[in-house]
Design a protein around this motif. Structure first.
Motif, PDB file in Angstrom:
ATOM      1  N   ASN A 290       0.824  -1.215   0.000  1.00 54.85           N
ATOM      2  CA  ASN A 290       0.000   0.000   0.000  1.00 54.85           C
ATOM      3  C   ASN A 290       0.859   1.267   0.000  1.00 54.85           C
ATOM      4  O   ASN A 290       0.570   2.235   0.695  1.00 54.85           O
ATOM      5  N   ASP A 291       1.921   1.241  -0.814  1.00 51.98           N
ATOM      6  CA  ASP A 291       2.879   2.339  -0.901  1.00 51.98           C
ATOM      7  C   ASP A 291       2.725   3.000  -2.270  1.00 51.98           C
ATOM      8  O   ASP A 291       3.243   2.505  -3.269  1.00 51.98           O
ATOM      9  N   THR A 292       2.014   4.124  -2.308  1.00 50.01           N
ATOM     10  CA  THR A 292       1.692   4.780  -3.578  1.00 50.01           C
ATOM     11  C   THR A 292       2.929   5.129  -4.381  1.00 50.01           C
ATOM     12  O   THR A 292       2.975   4.905  -5.597  1.00 50.01           O
ATOM     13  N   LYS A 293       3.954   5.652  -3.734  1.00 43.35           N
ATOM     14  CA  LYS A 293       5.181   6.016  -4.441  1.00 43.35           C
ATOM     15  C   LYS A 293       5.817   4.783  -5.087  1.00 43.35           C
ATOM     16  O   LYS A 293       6.244   4.822  -6.248  1.00 43.35           O
ATOM     17  N   GLU A 294       5.871   3.698  -4.345  1.00 44.91           N
ATOM     18  CA  GLU A 294       6.427   2.446  -4.875  1.00 44.91           C
ATOM     19  C   GLU A 294       5.564   1.906  -6.012  1.00 44.91           C
ATOM     20  O   GLU A 294       6.084   1.444  -7.028  1.00 44.91           O
ATOM     21  N   ILE A 295       4.254   1.980  -5.856  1.00 48.68           N
ATOM     22  CA  ILE A 295       3.333   1.495  -6.898  1.00 48.68           C
ATOM     23  C   ILE A 295       3.552   2.263  -8.196  1.00 48.68           C
ATOM     24  O   ILE A 295       3.674   1.667  -9.273  1.00 48.68           O
ATOM     25  N   VAL A 296       3.610   3.579  -8.101  1.00 50.39           N
ATOM     26  CA  VAL A 296       3.822   4.407  -9.295  1.00 50.39           C
ATOM     27  C   VAL A 296       5.147   4.063  -9.954  1.00 50.39           C
ATOM     28  O   VAL A 296       5.231   3.895 -11.180  1.00 50.39           O
ATOM     29  N   SER A 297       6.193   3.919  -9.166  1.00 52.88           N
ATOM     30  CA  SER A 297       7.511   3.579  -9.690  1.00 52.88           C
ATOM     31  C   SER A 297       7.501   2.224 -10.386  1.00 52.88           C
ATOM     32  O   SER A 297       8.024   2.075 -11.505  1.00 52.88           O
ATOM     33  N   GLU A 298       6.909   1.237  -9.746  1.00 56.44           N
ATOM     34  CA  GLU A 298       6.914  -0.119 -10.311  1.00 56.44           C
ATOM     35  C   GLU A 298       6.006  -0.235 -11.530  1.00 56.44           C
ATOM     36  O   GLU A 298       6.336  -0.950 -12.486  1.00 56.44           O
ATOM     37  N   ILE A 299       4.868   0.459 -11.522  1.00 50.83           N
ATOM     38  CA  ILE A 299       4.007   0.446 -12.708  1.00 50.83           C
ATOM     39  C   ILE A 299       4.734   1.117 -13.877  1.00 50.83           C
ATOM     40  O   ILE A 299       4.634   0.654 -15.022  1.00 50.83           O
ATOM     41  N   SER A 300       5.478   2.170 -13.594  1.00 53.44           N
ATOM     42  CA  SER A 300       6.261   2.827 -14.645  1.00 53.44           C
ATOM     43  C   SER A 300       7.310   1.874 -15.211  1.00 53.44           C
ATOM     44  O   SER A 300       7.498   1.803 -16.440  1.00 53.44           O
ATOM     45  N   ASP A 301       7.993   1.134 -14.333  1.00 51.10           N
ATOM     46  CA  ASP A 301       8.961   0.129 -14.800  1.00 51.10           C
ATOM     47  C   ASP A 301       8.280  -0.927 -15.652  1.00 51.10           C
ATOM     48  O   ASP A 301       8.789  -1.315 -16.708  1.00 51.10           O
ATOM     49  N   LEU A 302       7.134  -1.398 -15.185  1.00 50.20           N
ATOM     50  CA  LEU A 302       6.400  -2.421 -15.942  1.00 50.20           C
ATOM     51  C   LEU A 302       5.961  -1.884 -17.294  1.00 50.20           C
ATOM     52  O   LEU A 302       6.103  -2.572 -18.315  1.00 50.20           O
ATOM     53  N   ALA A 303       5.436  -0.669 -17.319  1.00 52.06           N
ATOM     54  CA  ALA A 303       4.978  -0.077 -18.590  1.00 52.06           C
ATOM     55  C   ALA A 303       6.140   0.017 -19.584  1.00 52.06           C
ATOM     56  O   ALA A 303       5.984  -0.317 -20.767  1.00 52.06           O
ATOM     57  N   TYR A 304       7.296   0.452 -19.105  1.00 51.90           N
ATOM     58  CA  TYR A 304       8.478   0.529 -19.971  1.00 51.90           C
ATOM     59  C   TYR A 304       8.824  -0.848 -20.543  1.00 51.90           C
ATOM     60  O   TYR A 304       9.023  -1.009 -21.752  1.00 51.90           O
ATOM     61  N   HIS A 305       8.886  -1.860 -19.676  1.00 50.19           N
ATOM     62  CA  HIS A 305       9.258  -3.191 -20.145  1.00 50.19           C
ATOM     63  C   HIS A 305       8.190  -3.790 -21.062  1.00 50.19           C
ATOM     64  O   HIS A 305       8.514  -4.532 -21.995  1.00 50.19           O
ATOM     65  N   ILE A 306       6.935  -3.456 -20.824  1.00 47.63           N
ATOM     66  CA  ILE A 306       5.863  -3.888 -21.738  1.00 47.63           C
ATOM     67  C   ILE A 306       6.075  -3.254 -23.118  1.00 47.63           C
ATOM     68  O   ILE A 306       5.910  -3.914 -24.151  1.00 47.63           O
ATOM     69  N   LEU A 307       6.458  -1.974 -23.142  1.00 47.72           N
ATOM     70  CA  LEU A 307       6.728  -1.319 -24.419  1.00 47.72           C
ATOM     71  C   LEU A 307       7.905  -1.966 -25.141  1.00 47.72           C
ATOM     72  O   LEU A 307       7.870  -2.146 -26.362  1.00 47.72           O
ATOM     73  N   VAL A 308       8.945  -2.338 -24.398  1.00 49.23           N
ATOM     74  CA  VAL A 308      10.078  -3.046 -25.004  1.00 49.23           C
ATOM     75  C   VAL A 308       9.586  -4.366 -25.600  1.00 49.23           C
ATOM     76  O   VAL A 308       9.930  -4.720 -26.734  1.00 49.23           O
ATOM     77  N   LEU A 309       8.760  -5.087 -24.853  1.00 50.66           N
ATOM     78  CA  LEU A 309       8.198  -6.343 -25.358  1.00 50.66           C
ATOM     79  C   LEU A 309       7.364  -6.109 -26.614  1.00 50.66           C
ATOM     80  O   LEU A 309       7.460  -6.865 -27.585  1.00 50.66           O
ATOM     81  N   MET A 310       6.560  -5.066 -26.601  1.00 52.64           N
ATOM     82  CA  MET A 310       5.740  -4.747 -27.769  1.00 52.64           C
ATOM     83  C   MET A 310       6.602  -4.509 -28.997  1.00 52.64           C
ATOM     84  O   MET A 310       6.328  -5.049 -30.078  1.00 52.64           O
ATOM     85  N   VAL A 311       7.668  -3.712 -28.848  1.00 56.48           N
ATOM     86  CA  VAL A 311       8.568  -3.453 -29.968  1.00 56.48           C
ATOM     87  C   VAL A 311       9.212  -4.759 -30.432  1.00 56.48           C
ATOM     88  O   VAL A 311       9.263  -5.047 -31.626  1.00 56.48           O
ATOM     89  N   ALA A 312       9.660  -5.555 -29.496  1.00 55.00           N
ATOM     90  CA  ALA A 312      10.309  -6.833 -29.842  1.00 55.00           C
ATOM     91  C   ALA A 312       9.375  -7.745 -30.624  1.00 55.00           C
ATOM     92  O   ALA A 312       9.811  -8.472 -31.513  1.00 55.00           O
ATOM     93  N   GLN A 313       8.084  -7.689 -30.306  1.00 54.23           N
ATOM     94  CA  GLN A 313       7.106  -8.580 -30.924  1.00 54.23           C
ATOM     95  C   GLN A 313       6.352  -7.922 -32.086  1.00 54.23           C
ATOM     96  O   GLN A 313       5.472  -8.533 -32.670  1.00 54.23           O
TER      97      GLN A 313
END
Length: 111
Positions: free
Chosen positions: A56-79
């Motif tokens: 329940n740590d908003t700052k951590e959630i925002v940071s981790e969702i941002s990391d996930l979004a970036y890696h999802i975009l990398v996956l999208m480009v790769a695929q």
């Protein structure tokens, strides 16, 4: 970058790193390592979003969702999946109502 275009602009930067790798670039490194490494990072970041949410740590959630979004975009480009493909799919889903999937038990008649 504007708020409305940040995803598309980041996607284009990631595409550029794939096409023209830059030494020392993390994005270029991911493409050099290949799909398995990219998938591993998507999995790790997904787990970190879950942990941050459980904490329940908003700052951590925002940071981790941002990391996930970036890696999802990398996956999208790769695929070869475009941002527009995702937007189109989400627009299609937005038009649906009463779209809740049935429980498996209800489908096969187990009670």
């Amino acid at each position: 970058m504007s708020e409305n275009n940040v995803i598309q602009e980041l996607y284009k930067i990631i595409e550029t790193r794939k096409e023209s790798p830059i030494e020392g670039s993390y994005t270029s490194y991911l493409f050099e390592q290949g799909l398995d490494k990219i998938l591993k990072k998507v999995g790790e970041e997904s787990a970190e979003v879950i942990i941050g949410s459980k904490n329940n740590d908003t700052k951590e959630i925002v940071s981790e969702i941002s990391d996930l979004a970036y890696h999802i975009l990398v996956l999208m480009v790769a695929q070869g999946v475009k941002v527009e493909d995702i937007v189109t799919e989400l627009e299609t889903r937005r038009k649906k109502i009463c779209n809740k999937k049935q429980k498996r038990e209800d489908i096969i008649g187990i009670h």
